[in-house]
Every structure is written in C-alpha cells, then in structure tokens.
Enzyme design. Structure first.
Site, short mmCIF file in Angstrom:
data_model
loop_
_atom_site.label_atom_id
_atom_site.label_comp_id
_atom_site.label_asym_id
_atom_site.label_seq_id
_atom_site.Cartn_x
_atom_site.Cartn_y
_atom_site.Cartn_z
CB VAL A 71 64.81 44.49 3.55
CG1 VAL A 71 64.92 45.79 4.75
CG2 VAL A 71 63.81 43.63 4.11
CE1 TYR B 251 63.82 33.18 11.59
CE2 TYR B 251 65.22 31.39 12.82
CZ TYR B 251 64.77 32.70 12.69
OH TYR B 251 65.47 33.41 13.51
#
Length: 243
Positions: free
Chosen positions: A52, A140
């Site tokens: 991706v 994150y």
C-alpha cells in the site's frame, strides 16, 4: 468494495461482512497467499496483491479489480511500540508510511476512479490512540491522528464528486494486532474492566460499524470519526477518585 490489509485480523473480518452484505470484495494485501486464502472462502471476491506504500502497485491492483470500487476501507496498518525518547527513526517512518501515507495513496487512487463512476465511499481505520495517545505507542498515535485529519480533508474536497469519507476509531478490541496482548488474563481483566461497558470489543463490532458507514443508511454522514470503544475515551473522570 476494496479492503486493504484484508488477509488478516480486522480486515479479514471486514471482508467476510462485506461478502455477506452482497459486495464484490477486493481482498488487498501484501501477502498474496493469505489474500488468496481469504478470497477463496468468500462468495464473490478477488485477491489483490500490493504494497500500500507503492502507488504503482496499488494502481495495478485497482485495475485488476476491474471496476471502480463503490467503497474502500483503508485498514492496513502496523504497530511498533517503544518510548519516544529513544524510538528508532526507521520504525517511526515505517509506521507513518503504512498507517497514514498509504491511506492517502490508496484513497486518492480509488477516489479518482470513484469520481469517474459518479461517487463512492471511503472508510479509514483510525484508532482511539489518534484521539488520546497511549504510552509507548511510537508513531502509531501520530499516524492515526493524521488519518482522522486526512479523512476530514477527503470529505471536504471530494464531497463534490459524490464521495463520502469517514473514519472509525477502534478502542480495546480483542482482535487483530491487539489479540496477542489480550491473551494475558490480567490484561484482559484490567482493560475490559476500565471500559464503561465492562468488556473488550470484538472484530465483528468494528466491521459492522465500517459496513454501516459504507452503506446507503449512512448516506448523509461524511467527515466524521466514530469511536468504537464502549465509551472508554469519555470515562477519564470516572477513573479518578472523587471526594
């Protein structure tokens, strides 16, 4: 419907729900063998291999899907934990690339095709960490906060093309990347007990919310971030002592 990171965890569950809802499902993953195994268990699905982070590979996967996806769920993601004070830069960049930059890459390429088809829906998987970061989460939290902001930007800019964009922010979910963490019964009890609903969430509950946002039932919802967390991000004061 195209789902990234669909060979495992939450993505695999979403693919199953999408299949049950009658979508033709594009199971996109960097792991071609695992994607094929998932697609093979669904009624109408095609396995698509792509990193991706690579626009060329993603574009080829979209071409292989054969039509503009009516819906896209950007689910691919990884986690590299550790304190920021000495977190490796390479780990930080990797998480940003996969968890945030890929949402732009896949989203943009899918939206270009949706625009030509007259519209579509994008659901981006964020996290409650993007709203209230936890300790030692590395990049994150920053990446997921970026996903929320990017989703809002997509909604504002692409609404004129008939494209809706929303984000979902899972909380303490006993599935996907968090599943090994919850194998520890002490962790399960402590985390589940901190949630107002007094339990962990499930992958089915996350998938059902994503499918709702992709459906016509949510036809006037765009630019939103929906927390799927049993109320935990609203419970800060409830966790503190009060005289």
């Amino acid at each position: 419907m195209l789902i990234t990171g669909a060979a495992n965890g939450l993505g695999r569950c979403m693919a199953r729900h999408a299949d049950q809802a009658g979508y033709r499902v594009g199971v996109l993953d960097i792991d071609a063998e695992a994607a094929a195994q998932v697609a093979g268990k669904l009624r109408t699905a095609v396995a698509l291999e792509a990193d991706v982070r690579d626009p060329t590979a993603v574009s080829a996967a979209l071409d292989a899907f054969g039509e503009a996806p009516s819906a896209l769920i950007n689910n691919a993601g990884i986690l590299r934990t550790g304190p920021l004070i000495d977190h490796p830069v390479d780990d930080f960049r990797l998480v940003i690339d996969i968890n945030l930059t890929s949402v732009f890459i896949v989203g943009q390429l899918a939206a270009q095709r949706m625009r030509e088809a007259g519209g579509g829906v994008i659901v981006n998987v964020a996290s409650i960490n993007g709203m209230h970061p936890s300790l030692n989460s590395g990049a994150y939290a920053a990446a997921k906060a970026g996903v929320i902001g990017l989703t809002q930007n997509m909604a504002v800019e692409w609404g004129a093309f008939g494209i809706r964009a929303n984000a979902i922010a899972p909380g303490f979910i006993d599935a996907g990347m968090a599943a090994p963490f919850y194998q520890d019964p002490t962790v399960r009890q402590r985390r589940g007990g901190a949630v107002p609903l007094k339990r962990l969430g499930t992958d089915d509950e996350v998938a059902q919310c994503a499918l709702f946002l992709a459906s016509d039932a949510a036809s006037y919802i765009s630019g939103q971030n929906i927390a799927i967390d049993g109320g935990v991000i609203q419970s800060v004061l409830a966790q503190l002592p009060r005289d």
